[in-house]
Design a protein around this motif. Structure first.
Motif, PDB file in Angstrom:
ATOM      1  N   LEU A  17      36.594  78.038  83.940  1.00 35.04           N
ATOM      2  CA  LEU A  17      35.285  78.063  84.589  1.00 35.04           C
ATOM      3  C   LEU A  17      34.318  77.107  83.898  1.00 35.04           C
ATOM      4  N   ALA A  18      34.451  76.998  82.584  1.00 38.70           N
ATOM      5  CA  ALA A  18      33.551  76.117  81.841  1.00 38.70           C
ATOM      6  C   ALA A  18      33.697  74.664  82.305  1.00 38.70           C
ATOM      7  N   ASP A  19      34.920  74.284  82.674  1.00 39.72           N
ATOM      8  CA  ASP A  19      35.145  72.920  83.183  1.00 39.72           C
ATOM      9  C   ASP A  19      34.365  72.700  84.473  1.00 39.72           C
ATOM     10  N   VAL A  20      34.409  73.731  85.325  1.00 42.09           N
ATOM     11  CA  VAL A  20      33.710  73.615  86.615  1.00 42.09           C
ATOM     12  C   VAL A  20      32.214  73.539  86.373  1.00 42.09           C
ATOM     13  N   GLU A  21      31.742  74.395  85.428  1.00 48.60           N
ATOM     14  CA  GLU A  21      30.303  74.391  85.126  1.00 48.60           C
ATOM     15  C   GLU A  21      29.858  73.025  84.602  1.00 48.60           C
ATOM     16  N   ALA A  22      30.657  72.477  83.715  1.00 50.00           N
ATOM     17  CA  ALA A  22      30.308  71.171  83.158  1.00 50.00           C
ATOM     18  C   ALA A  22      30.284  70.112  84.258  1.00 50.00           C
ATOM     19  N   TYR A  53      27.545  66.466  88.079  1.00 45.27           N
ATOM     20  CA  TYR A  53      27.505  65.856  89.414  1.00 45.27           C
ATOM     21  C   TYR A  53      26.733  66.682  90.428  1.00 45.27           C
ATOM     22  N   GLY A  54      26.239  67.829  90.030  1.00 40.58           N
ATOM     23  CA  GLY A  54      25.439  68.647  90.941  1.00 40.58           C
ATOM     24  C   GLY A  54      26.291  69.642  91.710  1.00 40.58           C
ATOM     25  N   TRP A  55      25.624  70.661  92.232  1.00 45.71           N
ATOM     26  CA  TRP A  55      26.261  71.662  93.076  1.00 45.71           C
ATOM     27  C   TRP A  55      25.921  71.398  94.522  1.00 45.71           C
ATOM     28  N   PRO A  56      26.703  71.810  95.481  1.00 50.22           N
ATOM     29  CA  PRO A  56      27.970  72.529  95.301  1.00 50.22           C
ATOM     30  C   PRO A  56      29.068  71.632  94.724  1.00 50.22           C
ATOM     31  N   VAL A  57      30.065  72.318  94.134  1.00 47.89           N
ATOM     32  CA  VAL A  57      31.256  71.644  93.651  1.00 47.89           C
ATOM     33  C   VAL A  57      32.399  72.019  94.605  1.00 47.89           C
ATOM     34  N   VAL A  58      33.183  71.034  94.966  1.00 45.53           N
ATOM     35  CA  VAL A  58      34.334  71.316  95.831  1.00 45.53           C
ATOM     36  C   VAL A  58      35.559  71.512  94.942  1.00 45.53           C
ATOM     37  N   LEU A  59      36.139  72.714  95.019  1.00 53.73           N
ATOM     38  CA  LEU A  59      37.393  72.962  94.292  1.00 53.73           C
ATOM     39  C   LEU A  59      38.560  72.802  95.267  1.00 53.73           C
ATOM     40  N   LYS A  60      39.591  72.118  94.803  1.00 53.11           N
ATOM     41  CA  LYS A  60      40.767  71.942  95.655  1.00 53.11           C
ATOM     42  C   LYS A  60      42.020  72.336  94.892  1.00 53.11           C
ATOM     43  N   ALA A  61      42.880  73.072  95.565  1.00 49.11           N
ATOM     44  CA  ALA A  61      44.198  73.337  94.994  1.00 49.11           C
ATOM     45  C   ALA A  61      44.905  71.990  94.866  1.00 49.11           C
ATOM     46  N   VAL A  62      45.478  71.748  93.689  1.00 50.51           N
ATOM     47  CA  VAL A  62      46.147  70.468  93.478  1.00 50.51           C
ATOM     48  C   VAL A  62      47.286  70.287  94.481  1.00 50.51           C
ATOM     49  N   ARG A  63      47.952  71.393  94.808  1.00 47.31           N
ATOM     50  CA  ARG A  63      49.088  71.324  95.739  1.00 47.31           C
ATOM     51  C   ARG A  63      48.978  72.355  96.862  1.00 47.31           C
ATOM     52  N   GLY A  81      43.079  75.954 100.809  1.00 48.63           N
ATOM     53  CA  GLY A  81      43.162  75.311  99.500  1.00 48.63           C
ATOM     54  C   GLY A  81      41.932  74.486  99.159  1.00 48.63           C
ATOM     55  N   VAL A  82      40.859  74.665  99.916  1.00 50.57           N
ATOM     56  CA  VAL A  82      39.594  73.964  99.618  1.00 50.57           C
ATOM     57  C   VAL A  82      38.468  74.992  99.602  1.00 50.57           C
ATOM     58  N   TRP A  83      37.700  74.976  98.512  1.00 49.65           N
ATOM     59  CA  TRP A  83      36.596  75.917  98.375  1.00 49.65           C
ATOM     60  C   TRP A  83      35.330  75.147  97.998  1.00 49.65           C
ATOM     61  N   VAL A  84      34.298  75.309  98.804  1.00 47.21           N
ATOM     62  CA  VAL A  84      33.007  74.684  98.474  1.00 47.21           C
ATOM     63  C   VAL A  84      32.172  75.742  97.758  1.00 47.21           C
ATOM     64  N   CYS A  85      31.925  75.519  96.466  1.00 51.51           N
ATOM     65  CA  CYS A  85      31.281  76.533  95.631  1.00 51.51           C
ATOM     66  C   CYS A  85      29.854  76.113  95.304  1.00 51.51           C
ATOM     67  N   ALA A  86      28.915  76.977  95.683  1.00 50.36           N
ATOM     68  CA  ALA A  86      27.504  76.663  95.463  1.00 50.36           C
ATOM     69  C   ALA A  86      27.084  76.917  94.020  1.00 50.36           C
ATOM     70  N   SER A  87      27.887  77.676  93.294  1.00 49.93           N
ATOM     71  CA  SER A  87      27.492  78.060  91.929  1.00 49.93           C
ATOM     72  C   SER A  87      28.745  78.409  91.124  1.00 49.93           C
ATOM     73  N   ALA A  88      28.538  78.546  89.815  1.00 50.13           N
ATOM     74  CA  ALA A  88      29.639  78.938  88.940  1.00 50.13           C
ATOM     75  C   ALA A  88      30.183  80.308  89.354  1.00 50.13           C
ATOM     76  N   ASP A  89      29.278  81.179  89.781  1.00 51.27           N
ATOM     77  CA  ASP A  89      29.696  82.511  90.235  1.00 51.27           C
ATOM     78  C   ASP A  89      30.715  82.405  91.373  1.00 51.27           C
ATOM     79  N   GLU A  90      30.423  81.541  92.328  1.00 48.36           N
ATOM     80  CA  GLU A  90      31.333  81.388  93.467  1.00 48.36           C
ATOM     81  C   GLU A  90      32.665  80.766  93.046  1.00 48.36           C
TER      82      GLU A  90
END
Lengths: 389, 389
Positions: A138-143, A148-158, A165-174
């Motif tokens: 989670l710390a990596d995502v927070e950093a 680069y600002g929020w939201p952060v888009v998380l993607k499953a590598v595979r 496999g795609v999550w648009v996260c508005a915050s570290a909580d999400e």
């Protein structure tokens, strides 16, 4: 002794054999092109009920994760290619080592399987990417979000597709739940795009490359619902730039067969979103809308034949996906759609109808964008049927 | 009790089943249209090596002359139609009496099987025919020749096609051998035509009729070698007249499905030459050249669906038949043809290559007639291969 004037005994014609791993609608539509070219299509299916298995005589039942099934399947094939991107690259490499002509090869296909490898390579060759980073905690995502600002888009590598496999996260909580799932992830900066474009190119083992016109794709809930060819109001220099990016990726990654490059159009230019190395939903319009359909083009590419003309057959072509509704009896609605519009083209994949599932598509062609879009949407809406039954 | 808001359990999609008696290239190309529409095609073949049997999963082996084979074949079909015109009409009538939807029906199809019945009926409805008469003895032919002049065209009442069963006799002496063979014959006055035209129409059981644009056909040794769509320099009123004749024949004869009407264009107007009730060589250009291919149109008609638009997709479309040459390895010549012309469309039927046999066709589309014809002929000539090997 044979006299040169005596014709040889005719031998039975058997066209080249192309094996397609996977038997979904892409393999099914490839059969239409194979029939014209006299190419003998073979598919590796999970069952004889699958979309392509219903229309391909040489259907083999097997497991694409099993190397010995793949080896049996590949025997006698002049080329092997894919309906999906899930075959382990180690197996593909083993087939290549056996001397099988697999297109795309393992070294190319890995970029369509592993988003981190894809981002690394695209960054290396200077293709436009969003800011991105592999993340494991989670710390990596927070950093990343701090930088680069929020939201952060998380993607499953595979393994993700159609929005999975795609999550648009508005915050570290999400982001916490996604990270806690343990799926290998990368983070990407959210791209505030104006619209989405796609470029479909083909590249043959010889190295010939061809690009279709740039299209606009419209997604809903992560699923492509509409494709407009050519992309409306796209400046010729921007279209050329998008095509150059896609052709360069195909060449640099050593793609053989088709490559679909999904892009975001932003105020500051193009950003590559995803890659697919096979016939692609953004290219279904080519069946009627281009001189060479993407399915024929893929066969030509994997057989290392000269590529076909990608030119449009009408000024405007619109494809709308047909997603299943609650009433599965799509066929009963043909009558209305055909009577209403004798020019609209219906494609129905012979799949079980389930709500939200891609079960077909419709294509309309013409000259006026608004009219052609309306025709395609009307047909798709009618075929989908009522929302409550 | 079912709540109206609970979707019913989805059931497997099985499209309508259309059975095609015969498994040649017409059934094969119909499969391309069936794949798009989600229609399940079934064929009655002589062997699994036949052109259509190679690409249709539901291939049944049987004899179209055997009623019990036909009855087995028709079980479960929503409609039954034909790849050829050789099924005995008594068998077709028996299937109709069983309740099978056979299109065209026996009362229509007899006109495509029996040239004397066809001439009688066309004369009755006022369709333009050459002078004609049933003949059984040489004296009949002589009398006919005295009345209408020589040469006299003798035609086998049944069974001829691609120039077989037609004899142009310059004198009674030339007619003697034909008459002595004992084949039932009719005599027709020789028509000094300027060119040959063909009109393809579709008619549904509902009675909806649609006509494709009139085409010019070019024959060599009684075999169609080239089709030009639309027929060059045909006055709109003459085109309309030809279409009216074909639609009227379809309606008066109760044709369901496709009807191809081959005509002679003469100085004094049109003369009907032959009828075919199925997809036809003169309509192969429609695969790329019309919004609805003749194969899709035939499926729509036999399923009593609204007919599709017959409009052209390009100003000029030229189809050239690919006849087998001495070297059967057609596929090895794809490379040259595709490299030379990325827009030409190759169709190869998966049949054994024998000299003179129809094994495929090529289609070119464009705006300039001479250029489009040259492209189509170049491709066909190259694919045919060298004359001596």
């Amino acid at each position: 002794m044979n006299s040169p004037n005596v014709p040889p005994t005719p031998r039975p014609v058997v066209g080249p054999v192309v094996g397609v791993v996977g038997a979904g609608q892409l393999a099914r539509m490839t059969q239409q092109a194979a029939i014209a070219l006299g190419v003998e299509l073979r598919v590796l299916a999970n069952s004889r009920d699958e979309s392509a298995a219903r229309v391909i005589v040489d259907t083999r039942i097997g497991d694409y994760r099993d190397l010995s099934d793949l080896r049996d399947f590949a025997k006698g094939c002049d080329a092997v290619t894919f309906d999906h991107e899930h075959v382990p690259t180690a197996h593909i490499q083993a087939l290549l080592d056996d001397g099988v002509a697999v297109h795309p090869g393992a070294e190319a296909l890995v970029h369509a399987q592993d988003k981190a490898v894809m981002r690394e390579r695209l960054t290396e060759i200077g293709a436009p990417c969003p800011a991105w980073r592999r993340v494991s905690e989670l710390a990596d995502v927070e950093a990343f979000g701090e930088e680069y600002g929020w939201p952060v888009v998380l993607k499953a590598v595979r393994g993700g597709y159609d929005g999975r496999g795609v999550w648009v996260c508005a915050s570290a909580d999400e982001a916490r739940e996604v990270v806690d799932s343990g799926v290998p992830l990368l983070a990407e900066a959210f791209v505030p795009f104006e619209r989405e474009l796609a470029v479909l190119v083909a590249r043959s083992p010889h190295g010939q490359g061809v690009s279709y016109p740039v299209v606009e794709t419209v997604q809903k809930d992560g699923i492509c619902v509409e494709v407009i060819a050519p992309a409306p109001d796209l400046a010729p220099e921007d279209a050329a730039a998008a095509q150059r990016i896609a052709l360069r990726i195909a060449q640099q990654l050593g793609v053989t067969g088709l490559l679909a490059v999904e892009m975001f159009a932003t105020k500051s230019g193009l950003v590559v979103n995803e890659l697919a190395m096979r016939p692609h939903n953004s290219g279904h319009w080519t069946i009627e809308g281009a001189r060479t359909s993407q399915f024929e083009q893929h066969l030509r590419a994997v057989l290392d034949l000269p590529l076909g003309s990608p030119s449009l057959t009408a000024p405007v072509v619109v494809m709308v996906n047909l997603l299943g509704g609650p009433d599965p009896d799509v066929f009963s609605r043909y009558e209305h759609v055909m009577a209403n519009d004798p020019g609209v083209k219906i494609h129905f994949y012979g799949k079980d109808v389930r709500p939200g599932r891609k079960i077909g598509h419709v294509t309309a062609l013409g000259t006026d964008l608004d009219e052609v879009r309306a025709r395609a949407w009307h047909a798709a809406d009618c075929l989908r049927g009522p929302n409550d039954v």
